[in-house]
Design a protein around this motif. Structure first.
Motif, short mmCIF file in Angstrom:
data_model
loop_
_atom_site.label_atom_id
_atom_site.label_comp_id
_atom_site.label_asym_id
_atom_site.label_seq_id
_atom_site.Cartn_x
_atom_site.Cartn_y
_atom_site.Cartn_z
N LYS A 24 0.85 -1.19 0.00
CA LYS A 24 0.00 0.00 0.00
C LYS A 24 0.89 1.24 0.00
CE LYS A 24 -4.01 -2.16 2.14
NZ LYS A 24 -4.86 -2.22 3.34
N LYS A 25 0.25 2.41 -0.04
CA LYS A 25 1.04 3.62 -0.26
C LYS A 25 2.03 3.89 0.86
CE LYS A 25 -2.58 6.76 1.35
NZ LYS A 25 -3.57 7.72 0.90
N VAL A 26 3.11 4.57 0.48
CA VAL A 26 4.20 4.88 1.40
C VAL A 26 3.95 6.27 2.00
CG1 VAL A 26 6.69 5.26 1.58
CG2 VAL A 26 5.81 3.43 0.10
N HIS A 27 3.97 6.34 3.32
CA HIS A 27 3.70 7.60 4.01
C HIS A 27 4.95 8.37 4.37
CE1 HIS A 27 -0.68 7.45 5.73
NE2 HIS A 27 -0.63 7.78 4.46
N GLY A 41 8.06 3.82 5.37
CA GLY A 41 6.95 3.38 6.22
C GLY A 41 5.66 3.46 5.45
N SER A 42 4.80 2.44 5.60
CA SER A 42 3.65 2.32 4.71
C SER A 42 2.34 2.06 5.45
CB SER A 42 3.91 1.18 3.72
OG SER A 42 2.75 0.80 3.01
N VAL A 43 1.26 2.33 4.73
CA VAL A 43 -0.08 1.98 5.19
C VAL A 43 -0.24 0.46 5.33
CG1 VAL A 43 -2.56 2.18 4.60
CG2 VAL A 43 -1.00 4.07 4.12
N ASP A 44 0.65 -0.31 4.68
CA ASP A 44 0.56 -1.79 4.77
C ASP A 44 1.07 -2.36 6.11
OD1 ASP A 44 3.36 -1.86 4.66
OD2 ASP A 44 3.46 -2.66 2.63
N GLN A 45 1.31 -1.45 7.09
CA GLN A 45 1.69 -1.81 8.47
C GLN A 45 3.14 -2.26 8.61
OE1 GLN A 45 -1.23 -4.60 10.03
NE2 GLN A 45 -2.94 -3.28 9.49
N THR A 46 3.94 -2.06 7.57
CA THR A 46 5.35 -2.43 7.66
C THR A 46 6.23 -1.22 7.37
OG1 THR A 46 5.75 -2.96 5.32
CG2 THR A 46 4.81 -4.72 6.69
N ALA A 47 7.48 -1.35 7.80
CA ALA A 47 8.53 -0.46 7.33
C ALA A 47 9.52 -1.33 6.58
CB ALA A 47 9.19 0.26 8.50
N ASP A 305 -3.28 1.24 -4.69
CA ASP A 305 -2.01 1.84 -4.27
C ASP A 305 -0.83 1.11 -4.87
OD1 ASP A 305 -3.36 3.64 -2.74
OD2 ASP A 305 -3.09 2.59 -0.85
N GLU A 306 0.15 1.88 -5.32
CA GLU A 306 1.35 1.26 -5.89
C GLU A 306 2.36 0.84 -4.84
OE1 GLU A 306 2.59 2.01 -10.39
OE2 GLU A 306 3.04 3.68 -9.08
N GLY A 307 2.43 1.55 -3.73
CA GLY A 307 3.38 1.17 -2.69
C GLY A 307 4.82 1.37 -3.08
N VAL A 308 5.10 2.44 -3.83
CA VAL A 308 6.47 2.69 -4.28
C VAL A 308 6.98 3.99 -3.66
CG1 VAL A 308 6.06 1.56 -6.50
CG2 VAL A 308 5.80 4.04 -6.33
#
Length: 318
Positions: A24-27, A41-47, A305-308
């Protein structure tokens, strides 16, 4: 050897590289103190921690930091230790990780959903802000809160001055609150903008700080005088994220506009604009070189979301 042209058009023949990996997207993106690793760090709950080669070649190794149960909204590296990283999450915890093993070394359970985190320049304390406008100061050694304060206004971003004697809060009232540290006693209220102040960045040389606002302006402040010396007017949407480069010569700022502005700090003039495809969440310069990491709300062709994230500043191989 830099060519003459480089002095006038410093970013002309440089390009961006894309780093996919999150679901998911990177914050948030942040470099370690040696400029060799980047964390996202991401909305996908990981860093994730990425080992970045200065020329951008070779296979990129990354380590996943798993354990949070909500979005990782912001992260920051220990300014004195190139392999320690702290993450703030909506799951009400702050975690300290060893970037070599990917293991969580410390965990603090706090009272609210954490959205901001920053290290004191000497690496001894971490400040955390949550959605309830509460500030917590953690002692890094014990990883326990030593100070808590709730504010009766919207607190957006937090930062220490390079000397650690001043602590800044940007607020929804358009002000920057200046507190003494460690007492957190109010010293000054700067009427900085006509709308909420979203983000703050400290010049690495300690001369200035910059503030980005919902009024689409970036203001530059002299730290010793606490006076505004310049505004940057290139963006047209609320300014979400700003960063000084390692020499304090350039300031990158980004918003929902589809470009990142890089301006000369002394003249206020734009020297380069990096096109982007979505609103930006985070920009950060490498502490050793002119590499700019940036991440936003990018979507793929299926509108997910691309998550890049991307890094600008590599030599164009063409």
């Amino acid at each position: 050897m830099a060519e003459m042209e480089e002095t006038t058009v410093p970013f002309k023949n440089l390009t961006s590289r894309e780093y996919p990996g999150h679901k998911k997207k990177v914050h948030s993106v942040a470099w370690n103190c040696t400029g060799t690793k980047l964390a996202s760090g991401s909305v996908d709950q990981t860093a994730r921690v990425w080992h970045i080669e200065p020329h951008g070649h070779g296979k990129v190794k990354d380590i996943e930091l798993k354990g949070h149960t909500d979005s990782v909204d912001q992260l920051c590296w220990d300014p004195k230790h190139a392999d320690l990283i702290a993450t703030a999450s909506g799951d009400k915890t702050v975690r300290l990780w060893d970037a070599r093993s990917g293991k969580c070394a410390q965990l603090a359970e706090l009272s609210g959903e954490n959205i901001n985190i920053t290290y004191k320049p000497d690496g001894t304390h971490i400040a955390v802000g949550n959605r309830d406008d509460e500030l917590t100061i953690l002692d890094v050694r014990k990883f326990k809160p030593i100070h808590k304060r709730k504010f009766n206004y919207e607190v957006n971003e937090i930062a220490w001055s390079t000397t650690s004697e001043i602590f800044f809060l940007t607020t929804g009232n358009g002000t920057v609150e200046v507190l003494a540290y460690p007492s957190l006693r109010p010293v000054d209220t700067l009427m900085a903008h006509t709308a909420g102040c979203y983000c703050i960045a400290i010049d690495p040389l300690g001369r200035y700080f910059a503030v980005g606002s919902a009024d689409s302006l970036v203001s530059l402040w002299d730290i010793s005088e606490m006076l505004c010396v310049r505004t940057f007017t290139k963006l047209e949407s609320p300014v979400r994220t700003i960063s000084f480069n390692n020499t304090g010569e350039y300031l990158a700022s980004a918003s929902e506009d589809l470009f990142i502005d890089i301006s000369n700090v002394q003249t206020g003039r734009t020297v380069h604009q990096i096109p982007c495809r979505a609103a930006m969440n985070s920009v950060e310069w490498n502490p050793k070189s002119n590499l700019l990491a940036y991440a936003g709300d990018d979507k793929n062709k299926y509108q997910t979301d691309e998550g890049v994230f991307r890094i600008f500043g590599f030599k164009n191989s063409a």
